[in-house]
Write a protein that holds these residues in place. Sequence first.
Motif, PDB file in Angstrom:
ATOM      1  N   GLN A 208       3.481  13.612  20.365  1.00  0.00           N
ATOM      2  CA  GLN A 208       3.677  14.962  20.892  1.00  0.00           C
ATOM      3  C   GLN A 208       4.591  15.771  19.978  1.00  0.00           C
ATOM      4  O   GLN A 208       4.473  16.995  19.882  1.00  0.00           O
ATOM      5  CB  GLN A 208       4.275  14.879  22.301  1.00  0.00           C
ATOM      6  N   LEU A 209       5.494  15.068  19.290  1.00  0.00           N
ATOM      7  CA  LEU A 209       6.446  15.734  18.402  1.00  0.00           C
ATOM      8  C   LEU A 209       5.895  15.925  16.990  1.00  0.00           C
ATOM      9  O   LEU A 209       6.325  16.832  16.271  1.00  0.00           O
ATOM     10  CB  LEU A 209       7.744  14.915  18.324  1.00  0.00           C
ATOM     11  N   ARG A 210       4.953  15.089  16.600  1.00  0.00           N
ATOM     12  CA  ARG A 210       4.416  15.128  15.241  1.00  0.00           C
ATOM     13  C   ARG A 210       3.807  16.505  14.924  1.00  0.00           C
ATOM     14  O   ARG A 210       3.044  17.063  15.701  1.00  0.00           O
ATOM     15  CB  ARG A 210       3.346  14.059  15.052  1.00  0.00           C
ATOM     16  N   GLY A 211       4.171  17.030  13.774  1.00  0.00           N
ATOM     17  CA  GLY A 211       3.612  18.299  13.324  1.00  0.00           C
ATOM     18  C   GLY A 211       4.237  19.523  13.966  1.00  0.00           C
ATOM     19  O   GLY A 211       3.862  20.656  13.647  1.00  0.00           O
ATOM     20  N   SER A 212       5.195  19.306  14.857  1.00  0.00           N
ATOM     21  CA  SER A 212       5.850  20.430  15.539  1.00  0.00           C
ATOM     22  C   SER A 212       7.187  20.752  14.891  1.00  0.00           C
ATOM     23  O   SER A 212       7.748  19.949  14.142  1.00  0.00           O
ATOM     24  CB  SER A 212       6.076  20.094  17.017  1.00  0.00           C
TER      25      SER A 212
END
Length: 270
Positions: A208-212
Amino acid sequence: MAEKKEKVKTTEEEEGVLLYYKYANVPDLNDLLNFYNSNCESLGLRGRVRLASHGVNVTVGGKLSSLEQHINAVKLKNPLFEGTDFKLASCNFQSNQQILKECGFTSLSIRVVKELVTFGSRPLLNSPVISNAGRHLSAVEFNTVLQSAGASLANNGSIQKNNIILLDARNVYETRIGRFQTSKVETLDPKIRQYSDLCTWIDCHSEQLRGSNVLMYCTGGIRCEMASAYIRSKGAGYENTFQLFGGIQRYLEQFPDGGFFKGKNFVFDH
């Protein structure tokens, strides 16, 4: 007729709370331990002092004048504390025993520990390196990003509105009375019971945190140092992790009306 005796007004000295931390190599732990024992006892301070070979983490309460004396003594003690952000605020809670207990101000606890904050209930294969922590955002920068939800923070271009995540690094007892809120940005509240649970939560929500672009915050900043470093240690896709410098307290000093923070800041607002 008996004379009326004029009531004498007594002014009690204002109480306060002080938070600060510093990551740095401590050359002589015993010397530092002796200093804190002597200084805090003589000034009547109560709270928690944690010392480690890699720095200090302090949360203490007492008379405002005593806390100011403590800050001056710390600054004179060692160049170790150069550049330390001392967060001091008035906080009249001495008459409320429940609040004193919740905030840990009923006694003085000074200990030498392995970790300034316990990050993870289980040993990590690779402990996060503080030098890899997320970039600090000032209160104004943090507010600007939330306000515009499209400010340019990343090196590779502008942040899109739906690509920003607010991540609260505090426990559920703190988040339930106050937190950042804005309809423009997705906010994640891990609802952890203790900080050591955050590591597992991050692992379970890493996709969910990846790429954010992750904007982290906590009360004073220290919990975000370790947690942001851990997120960034996961490699590609996690580089754009940022943290609010000075935590909620510095933000509220900059924005007295609360800004995007709704509710109370645990410890300071009691």
